[in-house]
Design an enzyme around this catalytic site. Structure first.
Site, PDB file in Angstrom:
ATOM      1  N   HIS A   1       0.735  -1.376  -0.323  1.00 18.16           N
ATOM      2  CA  HIS A   1      -0.017  -0.124  -0.049  1.00 18.16           C
ATOM      3  C   HIS A   1       0.828   1.185  -0.074  1.00 18.16           C
ATOM      4  O   HIS A   1       1.324   1.814   1.072  1.00 18.16           O
ATOM      5  CB  HIS A   1      -0.824  -0.056   1.283  1.00 18.16           C
ATOM      6  CG  HIS A   1      -2.135   1.057   1.305  1.00 18.16           C
ATOM      7  ND1 HIS A   1      -3.357   0.637   1.775  1.00 18.16           N
ATOM      8  CD2 HIS A   1      -1.983   2.209   1.023  1.00 18.16           C
ATOM      9  CE1 HIS A   1      -3.979   1.797   1.490  1.00 18.16           C
ATOM     10  NE2 HIS A   1      -3.370   2.640   0.909  1.00 18.16           N
TER      11      HIS A   1
ATOM     12  N   ASN B   1      -4.897   5.821  -7.130  1.00 12.88           N
ATOM     13  CA  ASN B   1      -5.779   7.260  -7.076  1.00 12.88           C
ATOM     14  C   ASN B   1      -4.556   8.446  -7.710  1.00 12.88           C
ATOM     15  O   ASN B   1      -4.239   9.306  -7.111  1.00 12.88           O
ATOM     16  CB  ASN B   1      -5.945   7.599  -5.656  1.00 12.88           C
ATOM     17  CG  ASN B   1      -5.079   7.560  -4.801  1.00 12.88           C
ATOM     18  OD1 ASN B   1      -3.934   7.033  -4.902  1.00 12.88           O
ATOM     19  ND2 ASN B   1      -5.284   8.416  -3.459  1.00 12.88           N
TER      20      ASN B   1
ATOM     21  N   HIS C   1     -10.493   0.330   0.834  1.00 11.23           N
ATOM     22  CA  HIS C   1     -10.535   1.309   1.955  1.00 11.23           C
ATOM     23  C   HIS C   1     -11.884   1.366   2.997  1.00 11.23           C
ATOM     24  O   HIS C   1     -12.737   1.783   2.257  1.00 11.23           O
ATOM     25  CB  HIS C   1     -10.019   2.594   1.160  1.00 11.23           C
ATOM     26  CG  HIS C   1      -9.930   3.749   2.087  1.00 11.23           C
ATOM     27  ND1 HIS C   1      -8.871   4.559   2.258  1.00 11.23           N
ATOM     28  CD2 HIS C   1     -10.944   4.273   2.548  1.00 11.23           C
ATOM     29  CE1 HIS C   1      -9.139   5.759   2.841  1.00 11.23           C
ATOM     30  NE2 HIS C   1     -10.357   5.473   3.079  1.00 11.23           N
TER      31      HIS C   1
ATOM     32  N   ASN D   1      -5.953   9.599   6.861  1.00 10.74           N
ATOM     33  CA  ASN D   1      -7.004   8.705   6.540  1.00 10.74           C
ATOM     34  C   ASN D   1      -6.956   7.154   6.530  1.00 10.74           C
ATOM     35  O   ASN D   1      -5.865   7.041   5.765  1.00 10.74           O
ATOM     36  CB  ASN D   1      -7.887   9.052   5.519  1.00 10.74           C
ATOM     37  CG  ASN D   1      -9.208  10.050   5.731  1.00 10.74           C
ATOM     38  OD1 ASN D   1      -9.766   9.864   6.812  1.00 10.74           O
ATOM     39  ND2 ASN D   1      -9.514  10.721   4.774  1.00 10.74           N
TER      40      ASN D   1
ATOM     41  N   ASP E   1       1.099   2.497   3.780  1.00 15.95           N
ATOM     42  CA  ASP E   1      -0.041   3.808   3.295  1.00 15.95           C
ATOM     43  C   ASP E   1       1.089   4.994   2.817  1.00 15.95           C
ATOM     44  O   ASP E   1       0.511   5.977   3.293  1.00 15.95           O
ATOM     45  CB  ASP E   1      -0.917   4.125   4.192  1.00 15.95           C
ATOM     46  CG  ASP E   1      -1.934   4.822   3.327  1.00 15.95           C
ATOM     47  OD1 ASP E   1      -1.899   5.104   2.205  1.00 15.95           O
ATOM     48  OD2 ASP E   1      -3.061   5.292   4.220  1.00 15.95           O
TER      49      ASP E   1
ATOM     50  N   HIS F   1       2.884  14.422   0.191  1.00 20.02           N
ATOM     51  CA  HIS F   1       2.238  15.709  -0.184  1.00 20.02           C
ATOM     52  C   HIS F   1       3.305  16.743  -0.027  1.00 20.02           C
ATOM     53  O   HIS F   1       4.280  16.561   0.853  1.00 20.02           O
ATOM     54  CB  HIS F   1       1.051  15.945   0.817  1.00 20.02           C
ATOM     55  CG  HIS F   1       0.088  14.897   0.891  1.00 20.02           C
ATOM     56  ND1 HIS F   1      -0.830  15.003  -0.383  1.00 20.02           N
ATOM     57  CD2 HIS F   1      -0.607  14.116   1.577  1.00 20.02           C
ATOM     58  CE1 HIS F   1      -1.895  14.019  -0.342  1.00 20.02           C
ATOM     59  NE2 HIS F   1      -1.595  13.353   1.065  1.00 20.02           N
TER      60      HIS F   1
END
Ligand code: DOR
Ligand code: ZN
Length: 438
Positions: free
Chosen positions: A67, A101, A186, A285, A312, A316
């Site tokens: 992930h 995504n 998710h 999240n 995960d 950013h």
């Protein structure tokens, strides 16, 4: 090209070698493992092969992260396949599976191929794209699972959000079974989460931040378990964060329902109190939860209710994270801190053993995703190997991240245990500065 790892204490999920071993690698595979004391003189004199001396280190099957977010295509200012691969190698991961995504979303064979080609060009770690369950991750119609499988996907997910429509999820499970791909959910019901930015409870009230209730996760966990039971198929649940989810999964497993689950290092390390600093790098999240939840995640990693650890990794830019808490994006980077956090938080306090670390980070993800030549160090397996210094302490420093983004809430922490070298398909793709050999 051949490589020789000398004096290795080999840690597999089911066994740790008692005496040092020498591992001979040729053409990307583990050719031979012998006790170091039995190595023929001709080889131990050196010869033409490159070698790494692993004396005092632990040698493990390369870690597999099911992930990660590599942001390419679309947000190459946050991460690329190249920078993400470098971060993975530095973190001891030899295989990463990247979430769809992106922009455009990974929902067709052409994008899968483009990612595989770029990963090949970069040539560091194995990158396996995860396709979207629904076209454009729009939750309206299913993507062409057969096309995605054919192009190289082993798993599909709408990660970032749940497949909210239960009928669509039912169909997804039926098609995924036929296409022989894993579905990764998710778990977060967007209607319940609303505009929540952290766990809903006393702390969110005190901090004046909008809460996202735990039930938003558990309703999807429970629904997917029920669908998997009804259809007698399997489901993998991503980044489990709650005690209640653990209880549901434990019950499902006791009933023989084919559910597997992962947890992220931040969910067994940090609690919602981390938000008291209003550091947007703690915003993630599913949200950070309570101490009780953290304890339950650790317990689940110990007893196997949670099968594996996945980072995960969600890069950013500083610019994006500089927004106020309500508006900053969710996510934190994780590839380069995972091993240190696992050792510091789980192995060193004896919650899990070294062998269990390998089970959660290599063997289980290999099994869940059907990578049957990985996840184990034995003759004939692929030579994906991570060398760990179990004692070395190091400080997480912003300037040391090789990931393009630096959004880690762990900067300034001292961690125990670090990656000395990473070998992927028989090639050294990372070696810590100052490590002798080669
Ligand atoms: O915190 C998160 N960030 N959670 C997700 O599920 C998505 C991820 C992202 O893509 O940034
Ligand atoms: Zn997610």
């Amino acid at each position: 090209m051949s490589l020789w790892i000398k004096n290795a204490i080999i840690v597999n999920a089911d066994k740790i070698s008692r005496k040092p071993q020498d591992i001979f690698i040729e053409a990307g595979f583990i050719k031979k493992i012998t006790a170091s004391s039995d190595t023929p003189q001709t080889l131990s004199k050196g010869g033409a092969v490159n070698s790494i001396d692993a004396q005092g280190k632990l040698v493990m099957p390369g870690f597999i992260d099911m992930h990660v977010h590599l942001r390419q295509p679309g947000r190459e200012d946050k991460e690329t396949i190249e920078t993400g691969s470098r971060a993975a190698a530095k973190g001891g991961f030899t295989t990463v599976m990247c979430m769809p995504n992106t922009n455009p979303v990974i929902d067709n064979g052409m994008i899968v191929k483009a990612i595989l080609d770029e990963a090949q060009r970069v040539g560091l770690v194995n990158v396996i794209p995860i396709g979207a369950i629904t076209r454009g991750q729009k939750n309206e119609e299913l993507s062409d699972m057969f096309e995605l499988k054919e192009a190289g996907c082993r798993a599909l997910s709408d990660d970032g959000k749940s497949v909210v429509n239960s009928q669509l999820m039912r169909l997804a499970m039926e098609y995924a079974r036929m296409a022989e791909v894993l579905l990764i959910e998710h778990c977060q019901d967007p209607n319940l989460s609303g505009c929540g930015v952290m766990n809903e409870g006393r702390t969110s009230t005190l901090l004046g931040l909008k809460g996202d209730p735990g039930v938003s996760e558990t309703v999807i966990v429970a629904r997917d378990i029920e669908l998997a039971h009804y259809l007698n198929t399997r489901i993998h649940l991503a980044h489990i964060s709650l005690k209640r989810s653990v209880e549901l999964i434990r019950f499902a497993k006791s009933q023989g329902i084919r559910v597997t689950a992962e947890a992220a290092p931040h969910h067994f390390t940090l609690t919602e109190e981390a938000h008291e600093s209003f550091d947007t790098n703690t915003k993630v999240n599913p949200p950070l939860r309570t101490k009780e939840d953290v304890e339950a995640i650790k317990e689940a990693l110990k007893d196997g209710t949670i099968d594996c650890i996945a980072t995960d990794h969600a890069p950013h830019t500083e610019e994006d994270k500089e927004a106020d808490f309500d508006h900053a994006p969710f996510g934190m980077i994780g590839l380069e801190t995972a091993v240190g956090l696992v050792i510091t938080e789980l192995v060193d306090p004896k919650i899990i053993s070294w062998a269990q670390m390998v089970e959660r980070m290599s063997a289980a993800p290999a099994r869940i995703t059907g990578l049957c030549h990985k996840g184990e160090i034995s003759e004939g397996k692929e030579a994906d190997i991570t060398v760990i210094d179990p004692h070395r302490e190091w400080e997480v420093r912003r300037q040391d991240f090789v990931s393009k983004s630096k959004n880690s809430p762990f900067i300034g922490r001292t961690l125990k245990g670090c990656v000395e070298a990473t070998i992927c398909q028989g090639r050294v793709v990372y070696q810590r500065e100052g490590v002798p050999g080669l």
